[in-house]
Structure formats: structure tokens, C-alpha cells
Design a protein around this motif. Structure first.
Motif, PDB file in Angstrom:
ATOM      1  N   ILE A 147       2.335   1.710  -3.456  1.00 25.31           N
ATOM      2  CA  ILE A 147       1.182   2.437  -4.497  1.00 25.31           C
ATOM      3  C   ILE A 147       0.802   3.757  -4.255  1.00 25.31           C
ATOM      4  O   ILE A 147       0.906   4.726  -4.927  1.00 25.31           O
ATOM      5  N   PHE A 206      -7.484  -1.597  -0.617  1.00 26.01           N
ATOM      6  CA  PHE A 206      -6.932  -0.725  -1.854  1.00 26.01           C
ATOM      7  C   PHE A 206      -7.627   0.288  -2.286  1.00 26.01           C
ATOM      8  O   PHE A 206      -7.235   1.089  -3.256  1.00 26.01           O
ATOM      9  N   VAL A 221      -7.530   1.714  -6.187  1.00 29.45           N
ATOM     10  CA  VAL A 221      -6.460   1.300  -6.964  1.00 29.45           C
ATOM     11  C   VAL A 221      -6.864   0.171  -7.751  1.00 29.45           C
ATOM     12  O   VAL A 221      -7.626  -0.855  -7.334  1.00 29.45           O
ATOM     13  N   ASP A 260       1.164   1.483 -10.171  1.00 27.57           N
ATOM     14  CA  ASP A 260      -0.330   2.125 -10.567  1.00 27.57           C
ATOM     15  C   ASP A 260      -1.238   0.885 -10.253  1.00 27.57           C
ATOM     16  O   ASP A 260      -2.699   1.516 -10.294  1.00 27.57           O
ATOM     17  N   TYR A 261      -1.003  -0.299 -10.163  1.00 26.06           N
ATOM     18  CA  TYR A 261      -2.233  -1.482  -9.767  1.00 26.06           C
ATOM     19  C   TYR A 261      -1.610  -2.491  -8.997  1.00 26.06           C
ATOM     20  O   TYR A 261      -0.401  -2.510  -8.634  1.00 26.06           O
ATOM     21  N   CYS A 262      -2.275  -3.295  -8.479  1.00 23.98           N
ATOM     22  CA  CYS A 262      -1.899  -4.422  -7.803  1.00 23.98           C
ATOM     23  C   CYS A 262      -2.646  -5.811  -8.259  1.00 23.98           C
ATOM     24  O   CYS A 262      -3.657  -5.907  -8.360  1.00 23.98           O
ATOM     25  N   ARG A 264       0.814  -1.319  -0.150  1.00 25.19           N
ATOM     26  CA  ARG A 264       0.081  -0.025  -0.121  1.00 25.19           C
ATOM     27  C   ARG A 264       0.640   1.315  -0.169  1.00 25.19           C
ATOM     28  O   ARG A 264       0.622   2.126  -0.696  1.00 25.19           O
TER      29      ARG A 264
END
Ligand SMILES: [Fe+2]
Length: 259
Positions: free
Chosen positions: A16, A43, A46, A22-24, A13
Motif C-alpha cells: 500500500i 493503516f 488508508v 489504494d485501500y485494504c 503495508r
């Protein structure tokens, strides 16, 4: 970036939130015991993607697989991942569970696997992108051709792992160029560091605990140049030696390729 275990959540976290990713990509089968809302709360806005390691969709009894698929389907509906991905692996050999999950025997198991892929995608009600294996043995030489069939005959996608392709080239001489047409059509990618195992013979292993290697970065840069700026995702995988500076610096190196 990827997220595989609960204890890494604060670090993921943070990276990001600081703009290094940019994303997980969530290893969703590690979190099937929680509710999708809890993942969304963790999140916020995200974007998420799903990776699956232990569906065992080729070997698992139908009733068990149906239960797991129904659970994953709920996460897909609730969280709308950018992609859903899985692996082509053997979990048992001769009926025995094995700790190191071997590559498929594409010639012997090919038809069965294609059928299982169609069924699995039907159960998930979603296309699945399958990741190329970091080959060690000669059977890996048949992998690119099998993926061409997989994509053409099942509608599945390729999640192309640059590092795994380099590993297969180093271990058993599969040229990375054998993947060129598939890479040109792929939308989702992985990269990671690999490790040398000083056995006899010496081999390269996909352990996700080191920085992305120079030859992997070169392959990524070449693919980036060949593909142009078409939208894509590239996930940097880290599962071991997880530390803020090392992960951040690797993310910076990878992002530089796509600036
Ligand atoms: Fe990967």
C-alpha cells in the motif's frame, strides 16, 4: 488488497505504501480480539473495508451472534469501512461441522436465509454485501436468481467475485452472463486466482494462491467496459503463496484494467 492474518501485515503495508493498492479489505472477524484503534494505527489514513468469513450468521445461536455483531458494530463505528461484506455458506451439514464449507440449498433454505440476512443487518446497523459462491454442484445454478431476491427483498448488496463466477461457470455451467444485471448495479468486487483440483470429476477451487487467470481478467475487462467509470472497489484476494513479487505483479495486472 486484502489482509487476513497478522503475519502478512508488513507486506500489506509495504504494498500500500508503495502505491500498488489504494485501500485494504480487512478480514475483520480474525481481528475482533484487538481494539479498533490498533487497526487504525496499523493503516494510518488508508481507507478500509470489512470482510467477514465466520460470522455463521445463518446457523449461530442468537446470543453468540449478538455478541459478535456488537463487536463488529464497534469496529464499523470506529473505522467507517467503505463496505461490510460476508458470505452465504453452510458450516454444518446434518448437524455436523464440515471443513469444506458448502453452498446453500437456495430452494430449501432461501426464506430462512433472507430472514437471517435482515436480522444480521439489523444487528450490525449496516448494509452487508454478500459474496457470490464459487459453485461446484448443480445447486449453484440457482444462485444468480437467489441473489436477485436477496438484493430486492433485504436491501443487501452483492460483492461480486469475478473469479468465483468463472469457477461456477467452469464447474457447473452457470454462464457469467447470468450475473449481468446484478453486476451492473454492484459497487464492490473481488478477484483472485483459482486452482484446478484433479479429482473425479476434475473441478476448479477458489484457493487465492495463484495469479488471476486470463478468463477472469477478460470478464473484468468486459464488466469495466459495460459499467463505465462509475466509482467502485475491486479487491485482489491473496491468502496463500504470499510473496512480495507475486502479489505486486498481480496487483499491477488488475490495476491496469482500471487505468
Ligand atoms: Fe472473494
Amino acid at each position: 488488497m486484502n489482509w487476513t492474518k497478522a503475519e502478512d501485515l508488513p507486506l500489506v503495508r509495504r504494498l500500500i505504501a508503495e502505491g500498488f493498492a489504494d485501500y485494504c479489505e480487512v478480514l475483520i472477524d480474525n481481528f475482533l480480539h484487538v481494539e479498533p484503534d490498533a487497526i487504525r494505527r496499523a493503516f494510518g489514513h488508508v481507507p478500509l473495508a470489512f470482510h467477514i468469513m465466520h460470522s455463521r450468521f445463518i446457523e449461530r445461536p442468537a446470543e453468540e451472534l449478538a455478541f459478535i455483531a456488537q463487536r463488529i458494530r464497534g469496529f464499523i463505528r470506529a473505522l467507517s469501512p467503505m463496505y461490510v461484506s460476508d458470505h452465504l455458506l453452510q458450516f454444518t451439514v446434518g448437524g455436523r461441522s464440515v471443513a469444506f464449507l458448502p453452498e446453500l440449498d437456495y430452494e430449501r433454505q432461501g426464506e430462512l436465509v433472507l430472514d437471517k440476512v435482515r436480522r444480521f443487518q439489523g444487528m450490525l446497523e449496516h448494509t452487508v454485501c454478500f459474496e457470490n459462491y464459487p459453485s461446484i454442484l448443480g445447486s449453484g445454478r440457482a444462485q444468480p436468481e437467489f441473489f436477485r431476491r436477496l438484493v430486492a427483498e433485504t436491501g443487501a448488496g452483492l460483492l461480486f467475485d469475478f473469479s468465483n463466477a468463472i469457477i461456477a461457470q467452469r464447474n457447473c455451467g452457470v454462464p457469467t452472463s447470468a450475473w449481468a444485471s446484478l453486476v451492473g448495479a454492484a459497487d464492490h468486487f473481488h478477484t483472485a486466482g483459482y486452482d484446478f483440483f484433479d479429482g473425479c470429476p476434475a473441478i476448479v477451487l477458489d484457493l487465492h494462491g495463484t495469479a488471476v487467470a486470463e478468463d477472469t481478467l477478460e470478464l473484468m475487462a468486459a464488466a469495466r467496459a459495460a459499467r463505465g467509470a462509475r466509482a467502485l472497489t475491486v479487491t485482489l484476494e491473496r491468502d496463500h503463496n504470499v510473496a512480495y513479487e507475486a502479489w505486486r505483479d498481480d496487483l499491477i495486472r488488475v490495476r491496469r484494467l482500471y487505468a
